[in-house]
Scaffold this motif. Structure first.
Motif, short mmCIF file in Angstrom:
data_model
loop_
_atom_site.label_atom_id
_atom_site.label_comp_id
_atom_site.label_asym_id
_atom_site.label_seq_id
_atom_site.Cartn_x
_atom_site.Cartn_y
_atom_site.Cartn_z
N LEU A 180 49.94 37.74 37.44
CA LEU A 180 48.64 38.40 37.40
C LEU A 180 48.68 39.88 37.81
N PHE A 226 41.06 32.92 53.53
CA PHE A 226 41.58 34.25 53.85
C PHE A 226 40.82 35.27 53.01
N CYS A 236 40.87 38.34 47.47
CA CYS A 236 42.34 38.31 47.53
C CYS A 236 42.84 39.64 46.98
N CYS A 248 39.98 30.94 38.97
CA CYS A 248 41.36 31.47 38.95
C CYS A 248 42.27 30.58 39.78
N GLY A 249 43.42 30.28 39.21
CA GLY A 249 44.46 29.55 39.95
C GLY A 249 45.80 30.18 39.65
N ASN A 250 45.74 31.51 39.42
CA ASN A 250 46.90 32.19 38.84
C ASN A 250 47.94 32.70 39.82
N CYS A 251 47.88 32.27 41.06
CA CYS A 251 48.95 32.64 41.98
C CYS A 251 49.19 31.52 42.98
N CYS A 281 41.45 27.17 44.34
CA CYS A 281 41.78 28.30 45.22
C CYS A 281 40.64 28.53 46.22
N ARG A 308 48.25 32.34 50.27
CA ARG A 308 47.45 31.23 49.76
C ARG A 308 48.04 29.90 50.19
N ASN A 356 34.67 30.81 41.18
CA ASN A 356 36.08 31.15 40.93
C ASN A 356 36.83 30.03 40.19
N LEU A 391 44.43 40.26 44.41
CA LEU A 391 44.45 40.34 42.95
C LEU A 391 43.05 40.33 42.33
N HIS A 392 42.08 40.11 43.17
CA HIS A 392 40.69 40.20 42.72
C HIS A 392 39.97 41.11 43.71
N ALA A 410 40.46 31.35 48.15
CA ALA A 410 40.44 32.78 48.54
C ALA A 410 39.01 33.19 48.89
S1 SF4 Z 1 44.57 31.96 42.65
FE1 SF4 Z 1 45.48 33.73 43.64
S2 SF4 Z 1 44.86 35.43 42.36
FE2 SF4 Z 1 43.51 33.73 41.86
S3 SF4 Z 1 41.74 34.00 43.19
FE3 SF4 Z 1 43.16 32.63 44.22
S4 SF4 Z 1 44.35 33.95 45.56
FE4 SF4 Z 1 43.37 35.25 44.04
#
Ligand code: SF4
Length: 164
Positions: free
Chosen positions: A37, A99, A111, A134-137, A93, A142, A132, A113-114, A95
């Motif tokens: 990402l 955190f 996070c 997103c699960g891209n990290c 996620c 995390r 949210n 990345l966002h 995030a």
């Molecule tokens: S998966 Fe990673 S990049 Fe996506 S919102 Fe969660 S912490 Fe941020």
């Protein structure tokens, strides 16, 4: 002092040597899983046909950790690392809740990345977390903050055992 290493296709075979390097320096080694990402480039992700090799490397890291306590990545981190490289996403996620990031101007982002400009965690939870997908990290932050209670107990007991 801690070495921080982002695990990716070009370095994962070197991780046991990196752990040894850290041990010789007398520092800890933390591991984070590479995400596409940040750069939008997927060539550093570990393809399916190399995952068995990664699993074997992780076995070596577990042994190293057991023997020397240099590697601080937890069992949960290893488990989620494999899951991420296999599926390229890990859902649920947290995030913003588990955190968050304080931006240079003192606003908040869920996070790294966002990036956002929230003024409170409450706002992040209501606006970002609720929607949210997103699960891209599966970065270290995390993996460690989402670690279920069972793994927290295991890690705490292990750390206490090693301290004696
Ligand atoms: S998966 Fe990673 S990049 Fe996506 S919102 Fe969660 S912490 Fe941020």
């Amino acid at each position: 002092m801690t070495f921080s290493c982002v695990v990716q296709r070009e370095n994962f075979r070197d991780l046991p040597q990196i752990a040894e390097f850290a041990r010789n320096w007398g520092v800890k080694l933390n591991l984070s899983t590479c995400t596409w990402l940040r750069t939008n480039k997927k060539e550093y992700l570990i393809p399916e046909d190399e995952l068995e090799e990664l699993e074997n490397i992780i076995k070596k890291l577990r042994e190293h950790k057991k023997k020397y306590n240099t590697v601080i990545a937890s069992e949960y981190t290893f488990k989620k690392m494999m899951e991420y490289f296999k599926n390229l996403t890990v859902g649920n996620c947290r995030a913003g809740e588990k955190f968050l990031i304080v931006n240079p101007d003192a606003t908040l982002s869920p996070c790294g990345l966002h990036i956002g400009n929230y003024t409170s965690q409450k706002e992040i939870i209501a606006d970002f977390l609720k929607n949210n997908t997103c699960g891209n990290c599966m970065t270290s932050i995390r993996a460690n903050t989402e670690k279920p209670f069972k793994y927290q107990i295991i890690d705490t007991l292990r750390a206490a055992r090693r301290a004696h």
